[in-house]
Design a protein around this motif. Structure first.
Motif, PDB file in Angstrom:
ATOM      1  N   ARG A   1       0.832  -1.214   0.000  1.00  0.00           N
ATOM      2  CA  ARG A   1       0.000   0.000   0.000  1.00  0.00           C
ATOM      3  C   ARG A   1       0.865   1.263   0.000  1.00  0.00           C
ATOM      4  O   ARG A   1       0.572   2.219  -0.709  1.00  0.00           O
ATOM      5  CB  ARG A   1      -0.953   0.003   1.184  1.00  0.00           C
ATOM      6  N   ILE A   2       1.920   1.255   0.801  1.00  0.00           N
ATOM      7  CA  ILE A   2       2.827   2.415   0.812  1.00  0.00           C
ATOM      8  C   ILE A   2       3.500   2.569  -0.541  1.00  0.00           C
ATOM      9  O   ILE A   2       3.600   3.679  -1.069  1.00  0.00           O
ATOM     10  CB  ILE A   2       3.864   2.275   1.949  1.00  0.00           C
ATOM     11  N   GLY A   3       3.969   1.469  -1.107  1.00  0.00           N
ATOM     12  CA  GLY A   3       4.597   1.523  -2.426  1.00  0.00           C
ATOM     13  C   GLY A   3       3.638   2.028  -3.490  1.00  0.00           C
ATOM     14  O   GLY A   3       4.015   2.838  -4.352  1.00  0.00           O
ATOM     15  N   ASN A   4       2.399   1.568  -3.468  1.00  0.00           N
ATOM     16  CA  ASN A   4       1.397   2.046  -4.420  1.00  0.00           C
ATOM     17  C   ASN A   4       1.100   3.527  -4.207  1.00  0.00           C
ATOM     18  O   ASN A   4       0.904   4.271  -5.157  1.00  0.00           O
ATOM     19  CB  ASN A   4       0.105   1.232  -4.305  1.00  0.00           C
ATOM     20  N   TRP A   5       1.058   3.941  -2.956  1.00  0.00           N
ATOM     21  CA  TRP A   5       0.796   5.341  -2.649  1.00  0.00           C
ATOM     22  C   TRP A   5       1.919   6.235  -3.184  1.00  0.00           C
ATOM     23  O   TRP A   5       1.679   7.377  -3.557  1.00  0.00           O
ATOM     24  CB  TRP A   5       0.649   5.493  -1.139  1.00  0.00           C
ATOM     25  N   LEU A   6       3.134   5.717  -3.234  1.00  0.00           N
ATOM     26  CA  LEU A   6       4.273   6.479  -3.745  1.00  0.00           C
ATOM     27  C   LEU A   6       4.390   6.425  -5.269  1.00  0.00           C
ATOM     28  O   LEU A   6       5.327   6.969  -5.837  1.00  0.00           O
ATOM     29  CB  LEU A   6       5.577   5.982  -3.110  1.00  0.00           C
ATOM     30  N   GLY A   7       3.466   5.781  -5.939  1.00  0.00           N
ATOM     31  CA  GLY A   7       3.439   5.801  -7.391  1.00  0.00           C
ATOM     32  C   GLY A   7       3.839   4.513  -8.073  1.00  0.00           C
ATOM     33  O   GLY A   7       3.793   4.415  -9.299  1.00  0.00           O
ATOM     34  N   TYR A   8       4.246   3.516  -7.332  1.00  0.00           N
ATOM     35  CA  TYR A   8       4.564   2.220  -7.932  1.00  0.00           C
ATOM     36  C   TYR A   8       3.276   1.429  -8.075  1.00  0.00           C
ATOM     37  O   TYR A   8       2.228   1.838  -7.584  1.00  0.00           O
ATOM     38  CB  TYR A   8       5.584   1.466  -7.066  1.00  0.00           C
ATOM     39  N   HIS A   9       3.347   0.291  -8.729  1.00  0.00           N
ATOM     40  CA  HIS A   9       2.118  -0.462  -8.960  1.00  0.00           C
ATOM     41  C   HIS A   9       2.312  -1.922  -8.563  1.00  0.00           C
ATOM     42  O   HIS A   9       3.146  -2.618  -9.114  1.00  0.00           O
ATOM     43  CB  HIS A   9       1.692  -0.391 -10.421  1.00  0.00           C
ATOM     44  N   ALA A  10       1.520  -2.351  -7.611  1.00  0.00           N
ATOM     45  CA  ALA A  10       1.451  -3.764  -7.231  1.00  0.00           C
ATOM     46  C   ALA A  10      -0.010  -4.100  -7.033  1.00  0.00           C
ATOM     47  O   ALA A  10      -0.730  -3.389  -6.333  1.00  0.00           O
ATOM     48  CB  ALA A  10       2.237  -4.017  -5.955  1.00  0.00           C
ATOM     49  N   ASP A  11      -0.453  -5.168  -7.622  1.00  0.00           N
ATOM     50  CA  ASP A  11      -1.853  -5.562  -7.579  1.00  0.00           C
ATOM     51  C   ASP A  11      -2.140  -6.313  -6.280  1.00  0.00           C
ATOM     52  O   ASP A  11      -1.660  -7.433  -6.074  1.00  0.00           O
ATOM     53  CB  ASP A  11      -2.175  -6.434  -8.783  1.00  0.00           C
ATOM     54  N   LEU A  12      -2.911  -5.682  -5.396  1.00  0.00           N
ATOM     55  CA  LEU A  12      -3.227  -6.305  -4.114  1.00  0.00           C
ATOM     56  C   LEU A  12      -4.191  -7.474  -4.253  1.00  0.00           C
ATOM     57  O   LEU A  12      -4.121  -8.423  -3.477  1.00  0.00           O
ATOM     58  CB  LEU A  12      -3.823  -5.272  -3.161  1.00  0.00           C
ATOM     59  N   THR A  13      -5.062  -7.446  -5.240  1.00  0.00           N
ATOM     60  CA  THR A  13      -6.002  -8.568  -5.403  1.00  0.00           C
ATOM     61  C   THR A  13      -5.245  -9.843  -5.768  1.00  0.00           C
ATOM     62  O   THR A  13      -5.603 -10.923  -5.310  1.00  0.00           O
ATOM     63  CB  THR A  13      -7.068  -8.246  -6.465  1.00  0.00           C
ATOM     64  N   THR A  14      -4.206  -9.709  -6.584  1.00  0.00           N
ATOM     65  CA  THR A  14      -3.384 -10.876  -6.913  1.00  0.00           C
ATOM     66  C   THR A  14      -2.661 -11.369  -5.667  1.00  0.00           C
ATOM     67  O   THR A  14      -2.545 -12.574  -5.439  1.00  0.00           O
ATOM     68  CB  THR A  14      -2.366 -10.529  -8.022  1.00  0.00           C
ATOM     69  N   PHE A  15      -2.177 -10.442  -4.857  1.00  0.00           N
ATOM     70  CA  PHE A  15      -1.505 -10.823  -3.605  1.00  0.00           C
ATOM     71  C   PHE A  15      -2.455 -11.609  -2.714  1.00  0.00           C
ATOM     72  O   PHE A  15      -2.099 -12.661  -2.181  1.00  0.00           O
ATOM     73  CB  PHE A  15      -0.986  -9.582  -2.879  1.00  0.00           C
ATOM     74  N   TYR A  16      -3.678 -11.097  -2.529  1.00  0.00           N
ATOM     75  CA  TYR A  16      -4.654 -11.786  -1.687  1.00  0.00           C
ATOM     76  C   TYR A  16      -4.973 -13.174  -2.242  1.00  0.00           C
ATOM     77  O   TYR A  16      -5.082 -14.146  -1.501  1.00  0.00           O
ATOM     78  CB  TYR A  16      -5.949 -10.978  -1.571  1.00  0.00           C
ATOM     79  N   ALA A  17      -5.140 -13.264  -3.557  1.00  0.00           N
ATOM     80  CA  ALA A  17      -5.458 -14.555  -4.179  1.00  0.00           C
ATOM     81  C   ALA A  17      -4.316 -15.547  -3.977  1.00  0.00           C
ATOM     82  O   ALA A  17      -4.542 -16.722  -3.659  1.00  0.00           O
ATOM     83  CB  ALA A  17      -5.740 -14.363  -5.664  1.00  0.00           C
TER      84      ALA A  17
END
Length: 193
Positions: free
Chosen positions: A104-120
């Motif tokens: 979430r912090i990384g995404n907030w700083l402009g990077y992109h990581a898909d959290l739904t894939t992480f949860y899955a």
């Protein structure tokens, strides 16, 4: 019934390796012979806590955390037992929360990581190959930046809290010792009259 605090202390005392045991190992011997890395002082305690939190949160790989914390204690002159103990803050129960926060912090700083894939991946117990594929996507920069920020902030807070706590503990012990001395003197003065 005893509280959880004394039980944790007894468990740590029973399971933590002693400096004398490590002195006889050819790999850990040079580290164990440096007594300042094992003493509990006002400087080594906060350093050990900070190093343990920094390595324990950033390097989420069990085993590497303790070794990394011990190695980082050498140049920083931190307390090795405390650093090793602090790495246990990131455990199987807290690791997913740390990773989600880092993403979430990384995404907030402009990077992109898909959290739904992480949860899955987490929910269906993905194998190492699937996790590696996810990390090699856009998720790695977000996760690494987030872990770096979380571990740095946790280390700074841990340093401050342990320094303040250590100072309070030493003053508390001195105050109790001084009260005993005063009581003994008062008792001796009254007995001599």
């Amino acid at each position: 019934m005893t509280g959880i605090g004394p039980r944790i202390v007894r468990w740590a005392q029973a399971n933590m390796p002693k400096r004398e045991d490590l002195e006889h190992n050819r790999f850990t011997g040079p580290l164990a012979r440096r007594h300042e890395l094992w003493r509990f002082t006002r400087r080594s305690v906060p350093r050990g806590v900070a190093v343990g939190l920094l390595v324990g949160i950033f390097a989420l790989i069990p085993g590497i955390q303790i070794v990394g914390a011990a190695l980082m204690c050498v140049p920083s002159r931190g307390n090795i037992p405390l650093a090793a103990l602090m790495t246990f803050l990131s455990n199987p129960a807290t690791t997913p929360l740390i990773m989600i926060g880092a993403i979430r912090i990384g995404n907030w700083l402009g990077y992109h990581a898909d959290l739904t894939t992480f949860y899955a991946l987490y929910e269906h117990g993905a194998k190492l190959r699937e996790w590696t594929g996810w990390l090699l996507s856009d998720a790695a920069p977000a996760l690494l930046i987030g872990l770096f920020i979380i571990s740095t902030v946790a280390a700074a807070i841990g340093y401050l809290v342990s320094a303040i706590g250590w100072t309070w503990w030493v003053r508390h012990k001195r105050r109790i010792a001084n009260e005993r001395i005063r009581a003994d003197r008062l008792g001796a003065d009254q007995a001599s009259e």
